[in-house]
Structure formats: structure tokens, C-alpha cells
Design a protein around this motif. Structure first.
Motif, PDB file in Angstrom:
ATOM      1  N   ASP A  83       0.843  -1.195   0.000  1.00 28.12           N
ATOM      2  CA  ASP A  83       0.000   0.000   0.000  1.00 28.12           C
ATOM      3  C   ASP A  83       0.882   1.249   0.000  1.00 28.12           C
ATOM      4  O   ASP A  83       1.820   1.355   0.788  1.00 28.12           O
ATOM      5  CB  ASP A  83      -0.873  -0.034   1.263  1.00 28.12           C
ATOM      6  N   MET A  84       0.586   2.182  -0.877  1.00 27.37           N
ATOM      7  CA  MET A  84       1.397   3.400  -0.991  1.00 27.37           C
ATOM      8  C   MET A  84       0.747   4.601  -0.301  1.00 27.37           C
ATOM      9  O   MET A  84       1.254   5.715  -0.386  1.00 27.37           O
ATOM     10  CB  MET A  84       1.619   3.723  -2.471  1.00 27.37           C
ATOM     11  N   THR A  85      -0.369   4.371   0.394  1.00 27.13           N
ATOM     12  CA  THR A  85      -1.077   5.470   1.055  1.00 27.13           C
ATOM     13  C   THR A  85      -0.180   6.162   2.082  1.00 27.13           C
ATOM     14  O   THR A  85       0.568   5.512   2.816  1.00 27.13           O
ATOM     15  CB  THR A  85      -2.342   4.946   1.764  1.00 27.13           C
ATOM     16  N   ASN A  86      -0.274   7.484   2.121  1.00 26.12           N
ATOM     17  CA  ASN A  86       0.476   8.306   3.084  1.00 26.12           C
ATOM     18  C   ASN A  86       1.988   8.247   2.880  1.00 26.12           C
ATOM     19  O   ASN A  86       2.756   8.418   3.829  1.00 26.12           O
ATOM     20  CB  ASN A  86       0.137   7.917   4.533  1.00 26.12           C
ATOM     21  N   LEU A  87       2.394   8.022   1.653  1.00 29.18           N
ATOM     22  CA  LEU A  87       3.811   8.091   1.308  1.00 29.18           C
ATOM     23  C   LEU A  87       3.988   9.167   0.242  1.00 29.18           C
ATOM     24  O   LEU A  87       3.085   9.418  -0.554  1.00 29.18           O
ATOM     25  CB  LEU A  87       4.319   6.748   0.778  1.00 29.18           C
ATOM     26  N   ALA A  88       5.139   9.808   0.229  1.00 30.29           N
ATOM     27  CA  ALA A  88       5.468  10.801  -0.798  1.00 30.29           C
ATOM     28  C   ALA A  88       6.346  10.139  -1.853  1.00 30.29           C
ATOM     29  O   ALA A  88       7.429   9.642  -1.537  1.00 30.29           O
ATOM     30  CB  ALA A  88       6.186  11.992  -0.175  1.00 30.29           C
ATOM     31  N   VAL A  89       5.860  10.101  -3.066  1.00 25.35           N
ATOM     32  CA  VAL A  89       6.613   9.496  -4.162  1.00 25.35           C
ATOM     33  C   VAL A  89       7.577  10.526  -4.743  1.00 25.35           C
ATOM     34  O   VAL A  89       7.175  11.637  -5.084  1.00 25.35           O
ATOM     35  CB  VAL A  89       5.659   8.989  -5.255  1.00 25.35           C
ATOM     36  N   ILE A  90       8.843  10.168  -4.822  1.00 25.34           N
ATOM     37  CA  ILE A  90       9.844  11.094  -5.343  1.00 25.34           C
ATOM     38  C   ILE A  90      10.126  10.821  -6.821  1.00 25.34           C
ATOM     39  O   ILE A  90      10.038  11.721  -7.653  1.00 25.34           O
ATOM     40  CB  ILE A  90      11.139  11.016  -4.514  1.00 25.34           C
ATOM     41  N   ALA A  91      10.468   9.573  -7.150  1.00 22.50           N
ATOM     42  CA  ALA A  91      10.767   9.255  -8.550  1.00 22.50           C
ATOM     43  C   ALA A  91      10.905   7.751  -8.742  1.00 22.50           C
ATOM     44  O   ALA A  91      11.217   7.024  -7.802  1.00 22.50           O
ATOM     45  CB  ALA A  91      12.066   9.938  -8.981  1.00 22.50           C
ATOM     46  N   PRO A  92      10.696   7.260  -9.983  1.00 23.91           N
ATOM     47  CA  PRO A  92      11.004   5.863 -10.291  1.00 23.91           C
ATOM     48  C   PRO A  92      12.515   5.711 -10.488  1.00 23.91           C
ATOM     49  O   PRO A  92      13.134   6.554 -11.137  1.00 23.91           O
ATOM     50  CB  PRO A  92      10.238   5.607 -11.587  1.00 23.91           C
ATOM     51  N   ILE A  93      13.066   4.663  -9.921  1.00 22.93           N
ATOM     52  CA  ILE A  93      14.521   4.460 -10.004  1.00 22.93           C
ATOM     53  C   ILE A  93      14.886   3.359 -10.991  1.00 22.93           C
ATOM     54  O   ILE A  93      15.817   3.492 -11.782  1.00 22.93           O
ATOM     55  CB  ILE A  93      15.088   4.100  -8.609  1.00 22.93           C
ATOM     56  N   GLU A  94      14.149   2.259 -10.939  1.00 25.31           N
ATOM     57  CA  GLU A  94      14.521   1.097 -11.735  1.00 25.31           C
ATOM     58  C   GLU A  94      13.265   0.383 -12.210  1.00 25.31           C
ATOM     59  O   GLU A  94      12.170   0.600 -11.690  1.00 25.31           O
ATOM     60  CB  GLU A  94      15.395   0.152 -10.886  1.00 25.31           C
ATOM     61  N   LYS A  95      13.427  -0.454 -13.208  1.00 26.41           N
ATOM     62  CA  LYS A  95      12.331  -1.251 -13.746  1.00 26.41           C
ATOM     63  C   LYS A  95      12.599  -2.725 -13.449  1.00 26.41           C
ATOM     64  O   LYS A  95      13.676  -3.251 -13.754  1.00 26.41           O
ATOM     65  CB  LYS A  95      12.209  -1.032 -15.258  1.00 26.41           C
ATOM     66  N   HIS A  96      11.621  -3.381 -12.827  1.00 25.99           N
ATOM     67  CA  HIS A  96      11.700  -4.812 -12.572  1.00 25.99           C
ATOM     68  C   HIS A  96      10.944  -5.568 -13.655  1.00 25.99           C
ATOM     69  O   HIS A  96       9.772  -5.263 -13.917  1.00 25.99           O
ATOM     70  CB  HIS A  96      11.109  -5.156 -11.208  1.00 25.99           C
ATOM     71  N   LEU A  97      11.594  -6.531 -14.272  1.00 23.09           N
ATOM     72  CA  LEU A  97      10.952  -7.405 -15.239  1.00 23.09           C
ATOM     73  C   LEU A  97      10.640  -8.736 -14.570  1.00 23.09           C
ATOM     74  O   LEU A  97      11.408  -9.209 -13.727  1.00 23.09           O
ATOM     75  CB  LEU A  97      11.840  -7.635 -16.456  1.00 23.09           C
ATOM     76  N   LEU A  98       9.515  -9.323 -14.939  1.00 21.77           N
ATOM     77  CA  LEU A  98       9.137 -10.608 -14.365  1.00 21.77           C
ATOM     78  C   LEU A  98       9.845 -11.710 -15.151  1.00 21.77           C
ATOM     79  O   LEU A  98       9.588 -11.904 -16.343  1.00 21.77           O
ATOM     80  CB  LEU A  98       7.618 -10.783 -14.418  1.00 21.77           C
ATOM     81  N   HIS A  99      10.765 -12.396 -14.459  1.00 18.15           N
ATOM     82  CA  HIS A  99      11.557 -13.473 -15.061  1.00 18.15           C
ATOM     83  C   HIS A  99      10.938 -14.830 -14.704  1.00 18.15           C
ATOM     84  O   HIS A  99      10.756 -15.125 -13.521  1.00 18.15           O
ATOM     85  CB  HIS A  99      12.986 -13.475 -14.513  1.00 18.15           C
ATOM     86  N   ILE A 100      10.643 -15.629 -15.707  1.00 16.19           N
ATOM     87  CA  ILE A 100      10.331 -17.042 -15.471  1.00 16.19           C
ATOM     88  C   ILE A 100      11.552 -17.818 -15.930  1.00 16.19           C
ATOM     89  O   ILE A 100      11.791 -17.984 -17.128  1.00 16.19           O
ATOM     90  CB  ILE A 100       9.080 -17.505 -16.224  1.00 16.19           C
ATOM     91  N   VAL A 101      12.362 -18.225 -14.961  1.00 21.34           N
ATOM     92  CA  VAL A 101      13.652 -18.868 -15.233  1.00 21.34           C
ATOM     93  C   VAL A 101      13.510 -20.371 -15.041  1.00 21.34           C
ATOM     94  O   VAL A 101      12.979 -20.816 -14.013  1.00 21.34           O
ATOM     95  CB  VAL A 101      14.736 -18.332 -14.278  1.00 21.34           C
ATOM     96  N   VAL A 102      13.986 -21.159 -15.992  1.00 20.99           N
ATOM     97  CA  VAL A 102      13.903 -22.621 -15.871  1.00 20.99           C
ATOM     98  C   VAL A 102      15.221 -23.263 -16.279  1.00 20.99           C
ATOM     99  O   VAL A 102      15.962 -22.720 -17.108  1.00 20.99           O
ATOM    100  CB  VAL A 102      12.756 -23.201 -16.738  1.00 20.99           C
ATOM    101  N   HIS A 103      15.521 -24.419 -15.679  1.00 21.26           N
ATOM    102  CA  HIS A 103      16.661 -25.210 -16.121  1.00 21.26           C
ATOM    103  C   HIS A 103      16.447 -25.619 -17.575  1.00 21.26           C
ATOM    104  O   HIS A 103      15.325 -25.975 -17.970  1.00 21.26           O
ATOM    105  CB  HIS A 103      16.811 -26.467 -15.258  1.00 21.26           C
ATOM    106  N   VAL A 104      17.493 -25.584 -18.357  1.00 20.55           N
ATOM    107  CA  VAL A 104      17.358 -25.908 -19.774  1.00 20.55           C
ATOM    108  C   VAL A 104      16.924 -27.358 -19.983  1.00 20.55           C
ATOM    109  O   VAL A 104      16.336 -27.691 -21.027  1.00 20.55           O
ATOM    110  CB  VAL A 104      18.681 -25.635 -20.529  1.00 20.55           C
ATOM    111  N   ASP A 105      17.199 -28.237 -19.012  1.00 21.80           N
ATOM    112  CA  ASP A 105      16.803 -29.636 -19.153  1.00 21.80           C
ATOM    113  C   ASP A 105      15.566 -29.984 -18.321  1.00 21.80           C
ATOM    114  O   ASP A 105      15.303 -31.149 -18.035  1.00 21.80           O
ATOM    115  CB  ASP A 105      17.959 -30.566 -18.776  1.00 21.80           C
ATOM    116  N   SER A 106      14.803 -28.953 -17.923  1.00 22.69           N
ATOM    117  CA  SER A 106      13.624 -29.186 -17.083  1.00 22.69           C
ATOM    118  C   SER A 106      12.415 -29.667 -17.883  1.00 22.69           C
ATOM    119  O   SER A 106      11.447 -30.177 -17.310  1.00 22.69           O
ATOM    120  CB  SER A 106      13.242 -27.897 -16.342  1.00 22.69           C
ATOM    121  N   GLY A 107      12.447 -29.466 -19.185  1.00 22.99           N
ATOM    122  CA  GLY A 107      11.306 -29.830 -20.013  1.00 22.99           C
ATOM    123  C   GLY A 107      10.212 -28.777 -20.023  1.00 22.99           C
ATOM    124  O   GLY A 107       9.172 -28.965 -20.657  1.00 22.99           O
TER     125      GLY A 107
END
Length: 282
Positions: A83-107
Motif C-alpha cells: 500500500d502506498m497510502t500516506n507516502l510521498a513518491v519522489i521518482a522511479p529508479i529502476e524497472k523490474h521485469l518478471l523473469h520465469i527462469v527454468v533449467h534448460v533440461d527441465s522440459g
């Protein structure tokens, strides 16, 4: 004369006892957010008289709690995770990407192939898990169909307790670079991500750029790969001194800092170079 002397003594006392320490809640010591905190600390201490104390933390929820309890002055927070209520937003710093990482031999070849596999979702209250829950819900994959979900994704390099993980982080994350450079893992695309973004409007459509991760088998992925992203914000308590906020703005507007954080640089351009125009209360 006496009044003047008392005034000088008071001012001197006040200055000597005013806090010149800024407490920054970032993330766990092994996380990229903690590295961002270190970058911010160096920039602040180089360009101001303030000292920075890094408050080692965990999730965005913990960082919010640190702000609300007065244990931190500013923090890095993913808006979708708390929840961001009652917070002061200054700026975006970084972008998070959603990684679905799997072993190459996992099938595993798609999101639906995660069922029945050992997939880390992160700690119970972590940002990773909250993002993973949203993804699983959208694609109607039951968490109960996955195994070893509470095992840390850091175990991916340590053994074979996991077939993969869902990780929300930056492509600049040192651990993620190390993971992908081994050549033992691949990324699964998030197909039809537009629907996910429509239902979760704090996310944006995104792509892993072709070759963003060097590996022992060549740059990965070998094509632009669909995923979703969200911004990590620098936020503060509402009662934080305007002097500190202005100092933070001055530091983040410097060329060296914006070069390290392209999202911030883009934000600055969109606000016509004035970060003050970006700040608002939640």
C-alpha cells in the motif's frame, strides 16, 4: 548582548544536534535493490553533507513499515507489492521485469509447463511471491500444483532442488546475470501479456531485449521475449524535511546518476528536466 550570545549558543546547539543522517531502506544485502541503495548512498555522500545509513530490509511491505515507524526516511518500493497510502513518491529508479527462469533440461517450455515442477516463488511476504501469485492467478495455475515454492531462488545455482523460479528483478541484477551466464537456464515468455497488464494496471507490457544476458552458449534470449514490468519507486515519509527532499532531487538529477538509471533519465525528460514536477503524495 546576553540575548545575542544565548541565540548564538542555541543555533550552534541546534545544528550540532540536528540529524545529518538519512536512513535508506532498500532490500536484502544480496539483492539488486540493496545495490541501488549503495549507489544512492555514494551519490548523496559525494554531493552533500549528509551521511547515509542503509537499513537492510526485505520486501516492499517491510520498507513501508520502516517508513511509517520512523526507522527509515526514504525507501525503495514496488507499488504493486504494498500500500502506498500516506507516502510521498519522489521518482522511479529502476524497472523490474518478471523473469520465469527454468533449467534448460527441465522440459518446461511455457508457463503451463510449470505445473508439477519445483518452482521457487520466493519468501512468503516477498515481492517475488506477490508478483508470482498475480501471474499464476491470471494463467489459472494453482500454487498447490507447484513443488518447493518456498525454496529461495538463490538455490538455483547451488544444486538441483529447483527446476526454476519466478523472479521479479532488474536485468542489471548481479545474481541474475550470474545465473544466466552459466548457460544452464533459459527464460520462458509471458504470452498474451496484454491481458495480464489489463487486469494488473501497475504493470506494463515489456520485452527482454534480444541478447540482454550473455551466457556460455551465446547471448540470451535469441529473440525479443515478451514479459511484464513494474517500476521501483523512491518514496519518503510525508514529514520528511523539504531540505532533504530537495537534496535528493538535486543528487538524482546529476548526469552520473541518471546514466546509471535510464528509467529515471526518461522520467526526467518527460517532466521537462524538473524532478520536482514528478513528486506527489499517495
Amino acid at each position: 548582548m546576553i540575548v545575542a550570545i544565548i541565540g548564538v549558543i542555541y543555533v550552534g546547539y541546534y545544528k550540532s544536534n540536528s540529524s545529518t543522517v538519512i536512513r535508506v531502506a532498500s532490500g536484502e544485502r544480496t539483492s539488486y535493490l540493496f545495490q541501488i541503495g549503495k549507489e544512492l548512498k555514494q551519490a548523496i555522500e559525494t554531493r552533500s553533507d549528509y551521511k547515509v545509513e542503509l537499513v537492510e530490509s526485505g520486501s516492499s511491505g517491510i520498507n513501508r513499515g520502516a517508513l511509517q515507524s520512523g526507522k527509515a526516511d526514504v525507501a525503495l518500493i514496488s507499488q504493486s507489492a504494498t500500500d502506498m497510502t500516506n507516502l510521498a513518491v519522489i521518482a522511479p529508479i529502476e524497472k523490474h521485469l518478471l523473469h520465469i527462469v527454468v533449467h534448460v533440461d527441465s522440459g518446461i517450455r511455457s508457463i503451463y509447463g510449470l505445473s508439477g515442477k519445483r518452482i521457487s516463488l520466493g519468501g512468503l511476504k516477498s515481492d517475488h511471491r506477490k508478483a508470482a501469485y498475480k501471474l499464476l492467478e491470471h494463467y489459472q495455475i494453482e500454487e498447490s500444483s507447484l513443488l518447493n515454492t518456498e525454496v529461495s531462488h538463490l538455490d538455483l545455482l547451488e544444486g538441483r532442488n529447483l527446476d526454476g523460479a519466478i523472479i521479479s528483478t532488474s536485468v542489471n541484477d548481479t545474481y541474475m546475470k550470474k545465473l544466466m551466464s552459466s548457460g544452464n537456464f533459459s527464460l520462458i515468455s509471458i504470452d498474451a501479456a496484454e491481458g495480464f497488464v489489463e487486469r494488473n494496471n501497475l504493470y506494463q507490457n515489456a520485452n527482454f531485449a534480444m541478447g540482454v544476458y550473455p551466457s556460455s552458449f551465446g547471448p540470451m534470449p535469441d529473440k525479443w521475449l515478451p514479459t511484464v514490468s513494474e517500476n521501483v519507486w523512491l518514496v519518503s515519509r510525508l514529514d520528511l524535511s523539504s531540505d532533504i527532499v530537495n537534496m535528493l532531487i538535486d543528487v538524482m538529477e546529476t548526469k552520473n546518476f541518471t546514466l546509471k538509471f535510464p528509467l529515471l533519465s526518461k522520467w526526467l525528460k518527460e517532466s521537462e528536466g524538473n524532478l520536482t514536477n514528478c513528486c506527489y503524495m499517495m
